[in-house]
Write a protein that holds these residues in place. Structure first.
Motif, PDB file in Angstrom:
ATOM      1  N   SER A 111      33.223  33.688  44.397  1.00 39.66           N
ATOM      2  CA  SER A 111      32.133  34.441  43.767  1.00 39.66           C
ATOM      3  C   SER A 111      31.932  35.819  44.386  1.00 39.66           C
ATOM      4  N   GLY A 112      32.726  36.143  45.380  1.00 43.12           N
ATOM      5  CA  GLY A 112      32.642  37.438  46.044  1.00 43.12           C
ATOM      6  C   GLY A 112      33.878  38.269  45.750  1.00 43.12           C
ATOM      7  N   VAL A 113      34.756  38.346  46.728  1.00 41.58           N
ATOM      8  CA  VAL A 113      35.932  39.211  46.618  1.00 41.58           C
ATOM      9  C   VAL A 113      36.822  38.842  45.437  1.00 41.58           C
ATOM     10  N   VAL A 114      36.977  37.563  45.139  1.00 40.64           N
ATOM     11  CA  VAL A 114      37.868  37.196  44.036  1.00 40.64           C
ATOM     12  C   VAL A 114      37.287  37.676  42.709  1.00 40.64           C
ATOM     13  N   LEU A 115      36.017  37.372  42.465  1.00 40.74           N
ATOM     14  CA  LEU A 115      35.366  37.809  41.227  1.00 40.74           C
ATOM     15  C   LEU A 115      35.376  39.333  41.095  1.00 40.74           C
ATOM     16  N   HIS A 116      34.970  40.029  42.133  1.00 41.50           N
ATOM     17  CA  HIS A 116      34.926  41.497  42.085  1.00 41.50           C
ATOM     18  C   HIS A 116      36.313  42.086  41.843  1.00 41.50           C
ATOM     19  N   THR A 117      37.325  41.511  42.481  1.00 43.37           N
ATOM     20  CA  THR A 117      38.683  42.039  42.338  1.00 43.37           C
ATOM     21  C   THR A 117      39.252  41.726  40.965  1.00 43.37           C
ATOM     22  N   VAL A 118      38.975  40.537  40.435  1.00 44.92           N
ATOM     23  CA  VAL A 118      39.415  40.211  39.071  1.00 44.92           C
ATOM     24  C   VAL A 118      38.844  41.233  38.092  1.00 44.92           C
ATOM     25  N   CYS A 119      37.556  41.505  38.192  1.00 48.06           N
ATOM     26  CA  CYS A 119      36.918  42.467  37.277  1.00 48.06           C
ATOM     27  C   CYS A 119      37.536  43.852  37.422  1.00 48.06           C
ATOM     28  N   HIS A 120      37.683  44.308  38.650  1.00 52.21           N
ATOM     29  CA  HIS A 120      38.214  45.651  38.905  1.00 52.21           C
ATOM     30  C   HIS A 120      39.666  45.756  38.429  1.00 52.21           C
ATOM     31  N   ALA A 121      40.494  44.775  38.781  1.00 55.26           N
ATOM     32  CA  ALA A 121      41.904  44.800  38.409  1.00 55.26           C
ATOM     33  C   ALA A 121      42.088  44.683  36.900  1.00 55.26           C
ATOM     34  N   ASN A 122      41.224  43.924  36.248  1.00 51.43           N
ATOM     35  CA  ASN A 122      41.269  43.817  34.789  1.00 51.43           C
ATOM     36  C   ASN A 122      41.018  45.193  34.163  1.00 51.43           C
ATOM     37  N   ASP A 123      40.066  45.932  34.696  1.00 47.25           N
ATOM     38  CA  ASP A 123      39.782  47.272  34.191  1.00 47.25           C
ATOM     39  C   ASP A 123      40.941  48.241  34.442  1.00 47.25           C
ATOM     40  N   LEU A 124      41.783  47.926  35.430  1.00 48.25           N
ATOM     41  CA  LEU A 124      42.955  48.764  35.725  1.00 48.25           C
ATOM     42  C   LEU A 124      44.193  48.310  34.940  1.00 48.25           C
ATOM     43  N   ASP A 125      44.012  47.331  34.049  1.00 49.95           N
ATOM     44  CA  ASP A 125      45.096  46.822  33.206  1.00 49.95           C
ATOM     45  C   ASP A 125      46.227  46.181  33.999  1.00 49.95           C
ATOM     46  N   LEU A 126      45.893  45.559  35.113  1.00 47.92           N
ATOM     47  CA  LEU A 126      46.888  44.825  35.889  1.00 47.92           C
ATOM     48  C   LEU A 126      46.981  43.402  35.357  1.00 47.92           C
ATOM     49  N   HIS A 127      48.183  42.830  35.390  1.00 48.19           N
ATOM     50  CA  HIS A 127      48.340  41.415  35.042  1.00 48.19           C
ATOM     51  C   HIS A 127      47.794  40.600  36.211  1.00 48.19           C
TER      52      HIS A 127
END
Length: 187
Positions: free
Chosen positions: A128-144
């Motif tokens: 609920s911390g780093v994983v969630l935040h990174t998923v959201c951020h990386a999704n916005d960067l169009d990373l798989h």
């Protein structure tokens, strides 16, 4: 799947001491790291690190304020070190971040771009911390994205189950460590 990297996020001594539930988390994570190394996939460790005196912590940031009160993540303190059971090996990269996402306040984006990495495999504490935040951020960067649910851990098991079962599958492939290691194993 493109050029991948395994991100091992916030698996630091103090965090493991707080979150480890006795389920064999560190050996599973070690299996993912070893699998990545065997397949030639870069392993990037992301650590939270705040300067002594916490000049980058705003009193408006509830999470970081509580982290500071708990004495977590001060650079140079032993508890901020990567847990020795999953310590980096020669050639692994360590990135220091200042906020929730692995990208926030770090040079992770630069490291990925230089290496042509466009696909991330995520593991870490807390879901609920780093994983969630990174998923959201990386999704916005169009990373798989791929999330290894059994290589993620959270203080609240119900929140972990919700994120892994309901939210993350909207943005990422969600596969176990064993499934992932088998898929990447050299033939």
């Amino acid at each position: 799947m493109g050029n991948s990297a395994l991100l091992v996020m916030d698996v630091q001594r103090d965090v493991v001491d707080l979150a480890d539930d006795g389920s064999g988390y560190l050996p599973r994570l070690r299996r993912a790291i070893d699998g990545a190394h065997a397949a030639g996939i870069p392993v990037i460790y992301v650590v939270m690190g705040l300067r002594p005196g916490d000049p980058e912590v705003s009193p408006r940031n509830r999470v970081l304020t509580s982290v500071v009160r708990a004495g977590l993540f001060t650079l140079g303190e032993p508890g901020t070190e990567i847990h020795p059971d999953i310590a980096p090996q020669q050639g692994d990269i360590v990135v220091t971040k200042r906020r929730g996402s692995a990208f926030s306040g770090s040079d992770l984006d630069l490291v990925l771009r230089v290496r042509g990495i466009d696909s991330l495999v995520l593991a870490g504490i807390a879901t609920s911390g780093v994983v969630l935040h990174t998923v959201c951020h990386a999704n916005d960067l169009d990373l798989h994205l791929t999330v290894l649910p059994d290589a993620c851990l959270d203080l609240d098991p119900e929140v972990h189950r919700f994120l892994i079962g309901k939210l993350f599958p909207q943005w990422a492939d969600v596969v176990t460590v064993e499934e992932w290691v088998k898929a990447i194993a050299p033939q």
